[in-house]
Design an enzyme around this catalytic site. Sequence first.
Site, mmCIF file in Angstrom:
data_model
loop_
_atom_site.group_PDB
_atom_site.id
_atom_site.type_symbol
_atom_site.label_atom_id
_atom_site.label_comp_id
_atom_site.label_asym_id
_atom_site.label_seq_id
_atom_site.Cartn_x
_atom_site.Cartn_y
_atom_site.Cartn_z
ATOM 1 C CD GLN A 171 -11.105 -1.097 5.692
ATOM 2 O OE1 GLN A 171 -9.957 -1.420 5.527
ATOM 3 N NE2 GLN A 171 -11.558 -0.907 6.994
ATOM 4 C CG ASN A 182 -4.985 -6.782 4.691
ATOM 5 O OD1 ASN A 182 -3.966 -6.246 5.606
ATOM 6 N ND2 ASN A 182 -6.314 -6.893 5.195
ATOM 7 C CE1 TYR A 234 -6.312 -3.196 14.510
ATOM 8 C CE2 TYR A 234 -5.835 -4.987 13.419
ATOM 9 C CZ TYR A 234 -6.143 -3.635 13.356
ATOM 10 O OH TYR A 234 -5.937 -2.816 12.156
ATOM 11 C CD GLU A 252 -4.681 -3.480 9.247
ATOM 12 O OE1 GLU A 252 -5.412 -3.912 10.160
ATOM 13 O OE2 GLU A 252 -4.881 -3.601 7.826
#
Length: 469
Positions: free
Chosen positions: A17, A164, A309, A373
């Site tokens: 990324q 991940n 998230y 994250e």
Amino acid sequence: MAFPAGFGWGASTAAYQVEGGWDADGKGPSVWDTFTHQGGERVFKNQTGDVACGSYTLWEEDLKCIKQLGLTHYCFSLSWSRLLPDGTTGFINQKGIDYYNKIIDDLLANGVMPIVTLYHFDLPQALENKGGWLSEAIVESFDKYARFCFSTFGDRVKQWITINEPNIFALLAYDLGIFPPGIPHVGTGGYQAAHNLIKAHARSWHSYDSLFRREQKGMVSLAIFAPWVEPADPNSLSDQEAAKRAIAFSLDFFAKPIFTDGDYPEVVKSQIAFMSKKQGYPSSRLPEFTEEEKRMIKGTADFFALHYYTTRLVKYQENKKGELGFLQDVEIEIFPDPSWISLGWIYVVPWGIRKLLKYIKDTYNNPVIYITENGFSQGDPASLDDTQRWEYFRQTFQELFKAIQLDKVNVKIYCAWTLLDNFEWNHGYSKRFGLFHVDFEDPARPRVPYTSAKEYAKIIQNNGLEEHL
């Protein structure tokens, strides 16, 4: 709202990324190189990570951002094919080793602890050509790669993440075919890949445990993506059960084997077996672990790494016709509450993180938790003065504080996703999650802090929010 002394504040990135340099200095192709170069509108505007943030040549600029924030931790991933171009130790790319050595050494010289992920979606194309994560051979390949990384960098890296978001990756890459290799195997591929991902993780944990732990004294885990879910109708028994199944199929699918007993949740096994039978399969579409494998898998994590998230509502949706598919196996429909603010697939539900953390504490014997994250996206173009986005972060920190102080959840580290605006997989550069803005039109890829970066730096400096509960 002071967080516990020694609480870790970080930010995360991933190799494909941000790095660019897709074929620089001997790097081999990864599946994302192949996938994005094939075009076909599978990625927004056929964008690629060929250059991305240019971090392969601009690491010093990233380091300036890290120092500006005052991070205590930086979570990044290694590109398997930058280190081992064909995925095996038959040829080792020294330039790749040099690049990651510099990152690790520079971080430590500046008092920043590296958290290093071995695998963040970017399989060497050479291994995909041999079947990738659908092939059992990948378990051995991954273990050899992990040992190589432990022996090369483990004298300085003390916190490792093997894989991940294996739950998201297995589904998107091998079931739905949205991620490379881009070939759907609906109802079967995701489970096959997940099975091999769990075994690969466990094998590499044991390699660390037996060969490196005594000398290096580090810790190894894997990072699980988990939304929180609530029953759409809290008074409906079938919706309550549906919500439990949703958690079992997302979080517990990986966490139960690894943290508890080496095997999938009972409800996962029974649902898939029932559906498979209904569909005329001779056996369940979910592979089984042998007793020996269960013993190998059980207890192979030294902390719980979590990505949160968003939250969804869940209702029971009977699979009457016996359709193939992940949600059809779980027999649920998922959707947001109409009152929640939408940022694309993320709905802003800060209280979800507290409920999820409490669930992990209660279900998995109060483990040490790293949030590796969590973040919020902006569209493109994004305003540098992202005060509204900062408000979502602030509310999240309030909920995190409650989880630690009131629920006594053992959270030790929080890493924001992400340090820099970057290549957001199928969304290309259209979603900006960065604390720093990156101008992708400018060859120099300048990094400029958003308001969020400046506010996050204050949180880190104060070890918490200035207000009180």
